[in-house]
Design a protein around this motif. Structure first.
Motif, PDB file in Angstrom:
ATOM      1  N   ASP A 150       0.806  -1.213   0.000  1.00 21.97           N
ATOM      2  CA  ASP A 150       0.000   0.000   0.000  1.00 21.97           C
ATOM      3  C   ASP A 150       0.842   1.268   0.000  1.00 21.97           C
ATOM      4  O   ASP A 150       0.327   2.360   0.197  1.00 21.97           O
ATOM      5  CB  ASP A 150      -0.939   0.023   1.209  1.00 21.97           C
ATOM      6  CG  ASP A 150      -0.186  -0.125   2.525  1.00 21.97           C
ATOM      7  OD1 ASP A 150       1.027  -0.399   2.485  1.00 21.97           O
ATOM      8  OD2 ASP A 150      -0.830   0.016   3.583  1.00 21.97           O
ATOM      9  N   GLY A 151       2.148   1.144  -0.242  1.00 22.09           N
ATOM     10  CA  GLY A 151       3.013   2.321  -0.262  1.00 22.09           C
ATOM     11  C   GLY A 151       3.021   3.003  -1.618  1.00 22.09           C
ATOM     12  O   GLY A 151       2.487   2.485  -2.609  1.00 22.09           O
ATOM     13  N   GLN A 152       3.668   4.163  -1.683  1.00 26.78           N
ATOM     14  CA  GLN A 152       3.722   4.929  -2.927  1.00 26.78           C
ATOM     15  C   GLN A 152       4.817   4.429  -3.864  1.00 26.78           C
ATOM     16  O   GLN A 152       4.759   4.682  -5.063  1.00 26.78           O
ATOM     17  CB  GLN A 152       3.931   6.411  -2.629  1.00 26.78           C
ATOM     18  CG  GLN A 152       2.756   7.071  -1.929  1.00 26.78           C
ATOM     19  CD  GLN A 152       2.935   8.571  -1.811  1.00 26.78           C
ATOM     20  OE1 GLN A 152       3.901   9.144  -2.319  1.00 26.78           O
ATOM     21  NE2 GLN A 152       1.995   9.221  -1.148  1.00 26.78           N
ATOM     22  N   ILE A 153       5.829   3.751  -3.326  1.00 26.90           N
ATOM     23  CA  ILE A 153       6.940   3.277  -4.146  1.00 26.90           C
ATOM     24  C   ILE A 153       6.676   1.855  -4.613  1.00 26.90           C
ATOM     25  O   ILE A 153       6.401   0.964  -3.818  1.00 26.90           O
ATOM     26  CB  ILE A 153       8.258   3.326  -3.367  1.00 26.90           C
ATOM     27  CG1 ILE A 153       8.542   4.748  -2.888  1.00 26.90           C
ATOM     28  CG2 ILE A 153       9.401   2.826  -4.236  1.00 26.90           C
ATOM     29  CD1 ILE A 153       8.643   5.775  -3.974  1.00 26.90           C
ATOM     30  N   GLN A 154       6.753   1.653  -5.932  1.00 26.36           N
ATOM     31  CA  GLN A 154       6.532   0.328  -6.508  1.00 26.36           C
ATOM     32  C   GLN A 154       7.843  -0.452  -6.615  1.00 26.36           C
ATOM     33  O   GLN A 154       7.899  -1.635  -6.284  1.00 26.36           O
ATOM     34  CB  GLN A 154       5.880   0.456  -7.880  1.00 26.36           C
ATOM     35  CG  GLN A 154       5.435  -0.849  -8.487  1.00 26.36           C
ATOM     36  CD  GLN A 154       4.695  -0.635  -9.786  1.00 26.36           C
ATOM     37  OE1 GLN A 154       5.292  -0.300 -10.815  1.00 26.36           O
ATOM     38  NE2 GLN A 154       3.380  -0.799  -9.743  1.00 26.36           N
ATOM     39  N   SER A 155       8.893   0.213  -7.083  1.00 28.25           N
ATOM     40  CA  SER A 155      10.185  -0.450  -7.186  1.00 28.25           C
ATOM     41  C   SER A 155      11.289   0.593  -7.297  1.00 28.25           C
ATOM     42  O   SER A 155      11.054   1.738  -7.686  1.00 28.25           O
ATOM     43  CB  SER A 155      10.242  -1.392  -8.398  1.00 28.25           C
ATOM     44  OG  SER A 155      10.197  -0.651  -9.605  1.00 28.25           O
ATOM     45  N   VAL A 156      12.501   0.157  -6.938  1.00 29.31           N
ATOM     46  CA  VAL A 156      13.689   1.011  -7.028  1.00 29.31           C
ATOM     47  C   VAL A 156      14.770   0.229  -7.747  1.00 29.31           C
ATOM     48  O   VAL A 156      15.094  -0.900  -7.364  1.00 29.31           O
ATOM     49  CB  VAL A 156      14.200   1.418  -5.631  1.00 29.31           C
ATOM     50  CG1 VAL A 156      15.454   2.289  -5.751  1.00 29.31           C
ATOM     51  CG2 VAL A 156      13.117   2.139  -4.842  1.00 29.31           C
ATOM     52  N   LEU A 157      15.330   0.811  -8.796  1.00 33.35           N
ATOM     53  CA  LEU A 157      16.472   0.244  -9.488  1.00 33.35           C
ATOM     54  C   LEU A 157      17.680   1.129  -9.212  1.00 33.35           C
ATOM     55  O   LEU A 157      17.591   2.359  -9.301  1.00 33.35           O
ATOM     56  CB  LEU A 157      16.232   0.186 -11.001  1.00 33.35           C
ATOM     57  CG  LEU A 157      15.438  -1.001 -11.555  1.00 33.35           C
ATOM     58  CD1 LEU A 157      15.093  -0.748 -13.017  1.00 33.35           C
ATOM     59  CD2 LEU A 157      16.241  -2.290 -11.414  1.00 33.35           C
ATOM     60  N   ALA A 158      18.795   0.512  -8.870  1.00 29.59           N
ATOM     61  CA  ALA A 158      20.032   1.256  -8.670  1.00 29.59           C
ATOM     62  C   ALA A 158      21.124   0.626  -9.511  1.00 29.59           C
ATOM     63  O   ALA A 158      21.232  -0.599  -9.600  1.00 29.59           O
ATOM     64  CB  ALA A 158      20.434   1.252  -7.199  1.00 29.59           C
ATOM     65  N   ALA A 159      21.937   1.465 -10.145  1.00 27.14           N
ATOM     66  CA  ALA A 159      23.049   0.994 -10.963  1.00 27.14           C
ATOM     67  C   ALA A 159      24.357   1.543 -10.411  1.00 27.14           C
ATOM     68  O   ALA A 159      24.449   2.726 -10.080  1.00 27.14           O
ATOM     69  CB  ALA A 159      22.867   1.435 -12.414  1.00 27.14           C
ATOM     70  N   PHE A 160      25.360   0.669 -10.334  1.00 26.10           N
ATOM     71  CA  PHE A 160      26.668   1.039  -9.809  1.00 26.10           C
ATOM     72  C   PHE A 160      27.726   0.904 -10.889  1.00 26.10           C
ATOM     73  O   PHE A 160      27.696  -0.028 -11.697  1.00 26.10           O
ATOM     74  CB  PHE A 160      27.038   0.155  -8.623  1.00 26.10           C
ATOM     75  CG  PHE A 160      26.140   0.334  -7.432  1.00 26.10           C
ATOM     76  CD1 PHE A 160      26.457   1.232  -6.429  1.00 26.10           C
ATOM     77  CD2 PHE A 160      24.953  -0.383  -7.332  1.00 26.10           C
ATOM     78  CE1 PHE A 160      25.625   1.400  -5.335  1.00 26.10           C
ATOM     79  CE2 PHE A 160      24.124  -0.230  -6.239  1.00 26.10           C
ATOM     80  CZ  PHE A 160      24.451   0.678  -5.242  1.00 26.10           C
ATOM     81  N   ARG A 161      28.672   1.822 -10.867  1.00 26.86           N
ATOM     82  CA  ARG A 161      29.822   1.781 -11.766  1.00 26.86           C
ATOM     83  C   ARG A 161      31.043   1.368 -10.967  1.00 26.86           C
ATOM     84  O   ARG A 161      31.335   1.931  -9.914  1.00 26.86           O
ATOM     85  CB  ARG A 161      30.046   3.149 -12.395  1.00 26.86           C
ATOM     86  CG  ARG A 161      31.231   3.212 -13.341  1.00 26.86           C
ATOM     87  CD  ARG A 161      31.373   4.588 -13.966  1.00 26.86           C
ATOM     88  NE  ARG A 161      30.260   4.851 -14.898  1.00 26.86           N
ATOM     89  CZ  ARG A 161      29.271   5.703 -14.651  1.00 26.86           C
ATOM     90  NH1 ARG A 161      29.234   6.377 -13.505  1.00 26.86           N
ATOM     91  NH2 ARG A 161      28.299   5.877 -15.533  1.00 26.86           N
ATOM     92  N   ASP A 162      31.773   0.378 -11.466  1.00 23.70           N
ATOM     93  CA  ASP A 162      32.972  -0.075 -10.780  1.00 23.70           C
ATOM     94  C   ASP A 162      34.107   0.904 -11.044  1.00 23.70           C
ATOM     95  O   ASP A 162      34.356   1.290 -12.188  1.00 23.70           O
ATOM     96  CB  ASP A 162      33.355  -1.472 -11.270  1.00 23.70           C
ATOM     97  CG  ASP A 162      34.406  -2.118 -10.390  1.00 23.70           C
ATOM     98  OD1 ASP A 162      34.431  -1.801  -9.190  1.00 23.70           O
ATOM     99  OD2 ASP A 162      35.186  -2.937 -10.911  1.00 23.70           O
ATOM    100  N   THR A 163      34.770   1.367  -9.982  1.00 25.62           N
ATOM    101  CA  THR A 163      35.903   2.283 -10.102  1.00 25.62           C
ATOM    102  C   THR A 163      37.082   1.724  -9.315  1.00 25.62           C
ATOM    103  O   THR A 163      36.953   0.734  -8.594  1.00 25.62           O
ATOM    104  CB  THR A 163      35.548   3.680  -9.557  1.00 25.62           C
ATOM    105  OG1 THR A 163      35.512   3.633  -8.124  1.00 25.62           O
ATOM    106  CG2 THR A 163      34.193   4.152 -10.070  1.00 25.62           C
ATOM    107  N   ASP A 164      38.232   2.377  -9.420  1.00 27.13           N
ATOM    108  CA  ASP A 164      39.397   1.905  -8.684  1.00 27.13           C
ATOM    109  C   ASP A 164      39.250   2.109  -7.185  1.00 27.13           C
ATOM    110  O   ASP A 164      40.041   1.583  -6.398  1.00 27.13           O
ATOM    111  CB  ASP A 164      40.674   2.578  -9.182  1.00 27.13           C
ATOM    112  CG  ASP A 164      40.621   4.091  -9.094  1.00 27.13           C
ATOM    113  OD1 ASP A 164      39.581   4.638  -8.656  1.00 27.13           O
ATOM    114  OD2 ASP A 164      41.617   4.741  -9.461  1.00 27.13           O
TER     115      ASP A 164
END
Length: 213
Positions: A150-164
């Protein structure tokens, strides 16, 4: 344009083939503070016979876990979203209006909780289902789905970039239950900057209307 969402950028020694969930966990464990410039594009669902419309805003994001963050919107309008650990403040400069809510009541199942509330991913598994997504565009992706229906958020996608220096958050995409999509991208990240004791304090400007719903 203000949205209850938090961004974060990670650091620190991710494995060469870490997936998005591994990167999130390492970010939560090692990124105490962070600062980045952000661009946010919010797209509302198209009405019948019309094309979808998008709005773009930009500014600076800062965080200090657990539970303190600042979204300082600079364009096209001056706005602020500030969490001081107790209260979530939303400020609209054009309206000279402030809305104050108890932080614990509004941030539970949101991207803010995922990225700033704790150092331990396991602590969030009571509220979210986490899963790694396939890598694409050179980024490692993960998805978080709130268990509450019943919340307002359906889904969250997060993307990460690999760095040194380890995984850095590159994209945060939030889909809400009304069909609205918000995509945030980040540049000029600073890892673990030092903040003053007052950095996440907010005082309503003189004459501002303060609402406490």
């Amino acid at each position: 344009m203000l949205a209850v969402m938090v961004l974060g950028l990670g650091l620190g020694g991710a494995p060469a083939h870490a997936n998005g969930l591994d990167s999130l966990e390492q970010f939560m464990r090692q990124a105490k503070t962070g600062r980045a410039q952000f661009t946010q594009v919010v797209t509302a669902p198209a009405k019948p016979g019309q094309t979808a419309r998008s709005k773009t805003s930009s500014g600076i994001f800062e965080f200090d876990r657990p539970g303190r963050f600042l979204f300082n919107y600079q364009k096209p309008f001056v706005q602020a979203l500030v969490a001081d650990g107790q209260t979530l403040w939303m400020y609209d400069a054009d309206l000279n209006q402030v809305t104050a809510r108890k932080q614990a009541q509004v941030l539970g199942s949101t991207p803010a909780a995922i990225l700033t509330s704790t150092h331990d991913l396991k602590a969030l598994q009571a509220d979210f289902v986490f899963q790694a997504e396939p890598d694409k565009e050179g980024l490692q992706w993960m998805r978080a789905t709130p268990k509450a229906k019943d919340g307002q958020i359906q889904s969250v996608l997060a993307a990460f970039r690999d760095t040194d220096k380890g995984p850095a958050l590159a994209v945060l995409e939030v889909q809400d239950s009304f069909g609205q999509r918000s995509v945030l991208t980040f540049t000029a990240y600073e890892s673990n900057p030092a903040f003053s004791a007052t950095n996440f304090q907010f005082k309503p400007p003189p004459g501002a209307d303060v609402l406490r719903p």
